[in-house]
Design a protein around this motif. Sequence first.
Motif, short mmCIF file in Angstrom:
data_model
loop_
_atom_site.label_atom_id
_atom_site.label_comp_id
_atom_site.label_asym_id
_atom_site.label_seq_id
_atom_site.Cartn_x
_atom_site.Cartn_y
_atom_site.Cartn_z
N TYR A 43 0.83 -1.20 0.00
CA TYR A 43 0.00 0.00 0.00
C TYR A 43 0.87 1.25 0.00
CZ TYR A 43 -3.47 -3.35 1.77
OH TYR A 43 -4.29 -4.44 1.94
N GLU A 44 0.31 2.32 -0.56
CA GLU A 44 0.92 3.65 -0.41
C GLU A 44 -0.18 4.66 -0.13
OE1 GLU A 44 2.79 5.16 -3.97
OE2 GLU A 44 1.42 4.07 -5.30
N ALA A 45 0.01 5.43 0.93
CA ALA A 45 -0.97 6.43 1.35
C ALA A 45 -0.22 7.61 1.94
CB ALA A 45 -1.95 5.84 2.36
N PRO A 46 0.43 8.40 1.12
CA PRO A 46 1.31 9.45 1.66
C PRO A 46 0.59 10.51 2.47
CG PRO A 46 1.04 9.68 -0.72
CD PRO A 46 0.46 8.36 -0.35
N GLY A 47 -0.50 11.05 1.94
CA GLY A 47 -1.21 12.12 2.64
C GLY A 47 -1.82 11.66 3.94
N MET A 48 -2.47 10.50 3.93
CA MET A 48 -3.11 10.01 5.15
C MET A 48 -2.07 9.60 6.19
SD MET A 48 -6.25 10.55 4.77
CE MET A 48 -6.72 9.81 6.33
N THR A 49 -0.92 9.11 5.75
CA THR A 49 0.14 8.78 6.71
C THR A 49 0.61 10.04 7.44
OG1 THR A 49 0.87 6.89 5.38
CG2 THR A 49 2.45 7.79 6.96
N VAL A 50 0.77 11.13 6.70
CA VAL A 50 1.14 12.40 7.33
C VAL A 50 0.06 12.85 8.30
CG1 VAL A 50 1.62 14.84 6.91
CG2 VAL A 50 2.59 13.10 5.38
N LEU A 51 -1.21 12.73 7.89
CA LEU A 51 -2.32 13.15 8.75
C LEU A 51 -2.39 12.32 10.02
CD1 LEU A 51 -5.26 13.96 6.30
CD2 LEU A 51 -4.14 15.53 7.89
N TYR A 52 -2.19 11.01 9.90
CA TYR A 52 -2.23 10.15 11.09
C TYR A 52 -1.17 10.56 12.10
CZ TYR A 52 -5.69 6.50 10.06
OH TYR A 52 -6.86 5.80 9.87
N GLU A 53 0.03 10.86 11.62
CA GLU A 53 1.10 11.26 12.53
C GLU A 53 0.82 12.63 13.14
OE1 GLU A 53 3.62 9.32 13.64
OE2 GLU A 53 2.44 7.82 12.55
N ALA A 54 0.29 13.56 12.34
CA ALA A 54 -0.04 14.88 12.86
C ALA A 54 -1.14 14.79 13.91
CB ALA A 54 -0.46 15.80 11.72
N TYR A 55 -2.14 13.95 13.63
CA TYR A 55 -3.25 13.83 14.57
C TYR A 55 -2.81 13.15 15.86
CZ TYR A 55 -8.11 13.48 16.03
OH TYR A 55 -9.29 13.63 16.72
N ARG A 56 -1.90 12.21 15.75
CA ARG A 56 -1.39 11.55 16.95
C ARG A 56 -0.65 12.55 17.85
NH1 ARG A 56 3.33 8.77 18.28
NH2 ARG A 56 4.19 9.17 16.21
#
Length: 264
Positions: free
Chosen positions: A231-244
């Motif tokens: 899988y590749e999900a660049p934007g959502m990966t960034v969002l998950y880390e920011a939200y954490r």
Amino acid sequence: MQKARDAGAVSARIVDAREELCRDFAFPVLQWQARYEQIYLLGTSIARPLISKACLGVAREVGADAYAHGATGKGNDQCRFQLAAEALDPTVQVIAPWRIARFREKFPGRTAMIEYCQERNIPVKATTSKPYSSDENCLHISYEAGRLEDLSVNGVELVEFGMTVSPQQAPDKAEPVTISFESGVPVMVNGTACGPLEVVEKLNAIGGRNGVGRIDMVENRFVGMKSRGVYEAPGMTVLYEAYRTLEQITLDRDLVHFRDRLAP
């Protein structure tokens, strides 16, 4: 649209549901910090109910009484499409060719289907040299099947990624990015107000060019078998880390632990 006409469709329609996917599906799942088996960000699975909703909406408009999907008989998508369709319209007839014996006899695997499409000039992404399948939306791209089922094969080297560069090809310097949230919803990127889709698209570009968001995993399917997915999900990966990080500042320990017990 041309592909639909060439394949013999009486009519075809493109429904742009990307904004709804980001606003009503991806962002609520983000707030739960939901990851399937602690890794996968659910980019395909949360899109299937929305696809069913959009298709059934058009079906009501044109008077159609059946809903067909091309999901295989051993994957999760057949369950997602059917359960969503029957929940939204219990009277709908679901047609799933991969669960029909005469269809499976004619097309026992992906190679036979690729050859059929080539003979009839139907364009498909898969080839006999790289017969893995891919599923793409604005949140991510997933890759599975074919040579990816061989665990001795390096999945991230085999796949031709469409949203990200490899970490080795990414720039050797950090790229700062600022994300602003209101009531737990991302609303700005680098100081610019954005709608949900624009947030995801901007972060896809930023994360993608910096080699963020690739995973290679073996997961347990709903139907009881294991499957390998890349899988590749660049934007959502960034969002998950920011939200954490946002949660670390704002939520107390007991609330976070309780949320994690409830999260999918």
